[in-house]
Design an enzyme around this catalytic site. Structure first.
Site, short mmCIF file in Angstrom:
data_model
loop_
_atom_site.label_atom_id
_atom_site.label_comp_id
_atom_site.label_asym_id
_atom_site.label_seq_id
_atom_site.Cartn_x
_atom_site.Cartn_y
_atom_site.Cartn_z
N ASP A 96 2.92 -5.71 0.48
CA ASP A 96 3.06 -5.39 1.90
C ASP A 96 4.56 -5.53 2.20
O ASP A 96 5.38 -5.38 1.29
CB ASP A 96 2.16 -6.33 2.74
N VAL A 150 -5.58 -15.33 4.33
CA VAL A 150 -6.74 -15.29 5.22
C VAL A 150 -7.73 -14.28 4.67
O VAL A 150 -7.39 -13.13 4.41
CB VAL A 150 -6.33 -14.90 6.66
N ALA A 204 -8.59 -8.93 3.62
CA ALA A 204 -7.83 -10.17 3.59
C ALA A 204 -6.36 -9.86 3.85
O ALA A 204 -5.97 -8.68 3.92
CB ALA A 204 -7.97 -10.84 2.22
N LYS A 205 -5.55 -10.86 4.01
CA LYS A 205 -4.10 -10.67 4.08
C LYS A 205 -3.43 -11.98 3.71
O LYS A 205 -3.98 -13.06 3.96
CB LYS A 205 -3.68 -10.27 5.49
N GLY A 206 -2.24 -11.88 3.10
CA GLY A 206 -1.48 -13.07 2.77
C GLY A 206 -0.10 -13.00 3.40
O GLY A 206 0.39 -11.91 3.69
#
Ligand code: NAD
Length: 418
Positions: free
Chosen positions: A148, A62, A107-109
């Site tokens: 993360d 995202v 963002a982040k995945g």
């Protein structure tokens, strides 16, 4: 009781945006733009498992906002990953990069998987397929992933290699959190804790609390917690309590953080450290100390224990350790809470320094990296504190207001295309 944050993380992120919008009188058109991520990628990842069968994993990336620079954010491997959670984390990354004023968006995945029950080979194939599926949307000037939960420097090495194979040349700046051998940065390992304790030190300054002889408790003794204890001790603070998933320890005369780490390395836990007594894990949060560092899980400080917290300063090394209900109680009780988006931004700040070094092909010493980190954290603390004082709100609201204002200014200047 399930907190709002647990129930609907994206709803909570949007409520925070709502409150900050009121505070800074955000232009309704900009508010409308910031209600949705700029791009959501959902990818399916068929992997051949070691038993010969194929399993298809679900992955996301995202990209919330890139008005201030390339998207930036970690990749999480966990069975509980959901699109809603990844959207919320991407939002918070946007504010985090903005509050420390580094030229990144957010963002982040995430991939829904159980890495604890996967072999190295399975994790490598999953990472490479995921990278291939998002390769068109990442890159040093587009989106820069990082580790993360349950991803690490090895995961970043596989992403770097896969992306570089596709491009046809080595692109170290496509990810951060790399091993030193592949262009990682000196100082990255303890940068989150260094930033967190810099914030605690600045908070003590504004409260006129002398650090020499002050006391502290640290919840969680992993990367962020153990280094926080070391840096507190360097400032003359007496770290009297520490905990991990096995339990908590206390010593009135103070713990030696490095010796506690050695004990944990040897035995697997802080519990049983020589000269300490065992206390309840929740008791640690309610101790008569000046500084409390939550460095373990989300939702540790709740409406149940918040009324009993005696610390004057909480510097949130962990992400989301305080529920919104607890936050209101701490604010009433005049506890100075340095919020997670600021207190644990040391990690992404040194990630940014890693990226700059990669792009310039010029590498800095640990002292140089630490000096740059120190300057950025102090400036970010002061702007958030001043904003909170100006509006008479908590530091969490102050930090959000500073960061959202910066993103809003950038969005406004860019205008709308077409
Ligand atoms: P880690 O896995 O190294 O350490 C976590 C520690 O918490 C371990 O010591 C574990 O035993 C302990 N723990 C687990 N359950 C506990 C419980 N119920 N009570 C007390 N302790 C418990 O993780 P980390 O990298 O140190 O991350 C800790 C927190 O900091 C997370 O919220 C993470 O998102 C946040 N954070 C870390 C970084 C970083 O660079 N490491 C950056 C930003 C945010």
């Amino acid at each position: 009781m399930v907190s709002e944050k647990e129930a609907n993380p994206y709803g909570n992120a949007m409520k925070q945006l709502e409150s900050a919008a009121k505070l800074i009188k955000l232009d309704p058109d900009i508010h409308e733009i910031l209600r949705q991520p700029k791009r959501i990628l959902a990818v399916s990842l068929p992997i051949r498992m070691d038993d010969g069968h194929v399993r298809n994993f679900q992955g996301y990336r995202v990209q919330f906002n890139d008005a201030r620079g390339p998207f930036k954010g970690g990749i999480r491997y966990h069975p509980n990953v959901s699109l809603d959670e990844v959207k919320a984390l991407a939002t918070w990354m946007t504010w985090k990069c903005s509050v420390v004023d580094i030229p990144y968006g957010g963002a982040k995945g995430g991939v829904i998987c159980d890495p604890k029950n996967m072999s190295m080979g399975e994790k490598e194939r999953l990472t490479r397929r995921y990278t291939a599926m998002i390769a068109d949307f990442i890159g040093p000037y587009r989106d820069v992933p990082a580790p993360d939960v349950y991803t690490d420097s090895q995961t970043m090495s596989w992403i770097l290699d896969t992306y570089s194979q596709i491009q046809g040349y080595q692109v170290p700046a496509v990810v951060t959190g790399k091993p030193l051998a592949l262009g990682g940065s000196e100082g990255r390992n303890n940068s989150t804790a260094r930033g967190c304790i810099t914030c605690a030190r600045e908070a003590a300054k504004v409260l006129n609390l002398p650090l020499k002889g002050a006391t502290a408790a640290v919840q969680g003794y992993g990367n962020a917690g153990s280094w926080s204890a070391v840096f507190l001790a360097e400032l003359g603070v007496n770290v009297v309590a520490a905990s991990d998933s096995q339990g908590a320890i206390y010593s009135k005369s103070g713990l030696d953080p490095q010796k506690v780490q050695q004990h944990k390395d040897k035995t697997g836990s802080v519990v049983g450290f020589q000269g300490s007594e065992e206390i309840g894990s929740n008791e640690l949060l309610e101790l008569e100390v000046d500084i409390l560092i939550p460095a373990a899980l989300e939702n540790s400080i709740t409406e149940r224990n918040a009324p009993n917290v005696k610390a004057k300063i909480i510097s949130e090394a962990a992400n989301g350790p305080t529920t919104p209900e607890a936050d209101a109680i701490l604010e009433r009780n005049k506890v100075l809470v340095v919020p997670d988006i600021l207190a644990n931004a040391g990690g992404v700040t040194v990630s940014y320094l890693e990226w700059v070094q990669n792009l310039e092909r010029e590498y800095w010493t640990e002292d140089e990296v630490n000096a740059k980190l120190e300057r950025k954290m102090v400036r970010a603390f002061n702007s958030s504190y001043q904003m909170s004082q100006k509006h008479g709100v908590s530091m969490r609201s102050g930090a959000l207001a500073v960061s959202i204002q910066r993103v809003a200014d950038a969005v406004k200047l860019l205008g709308l295309f077409p």
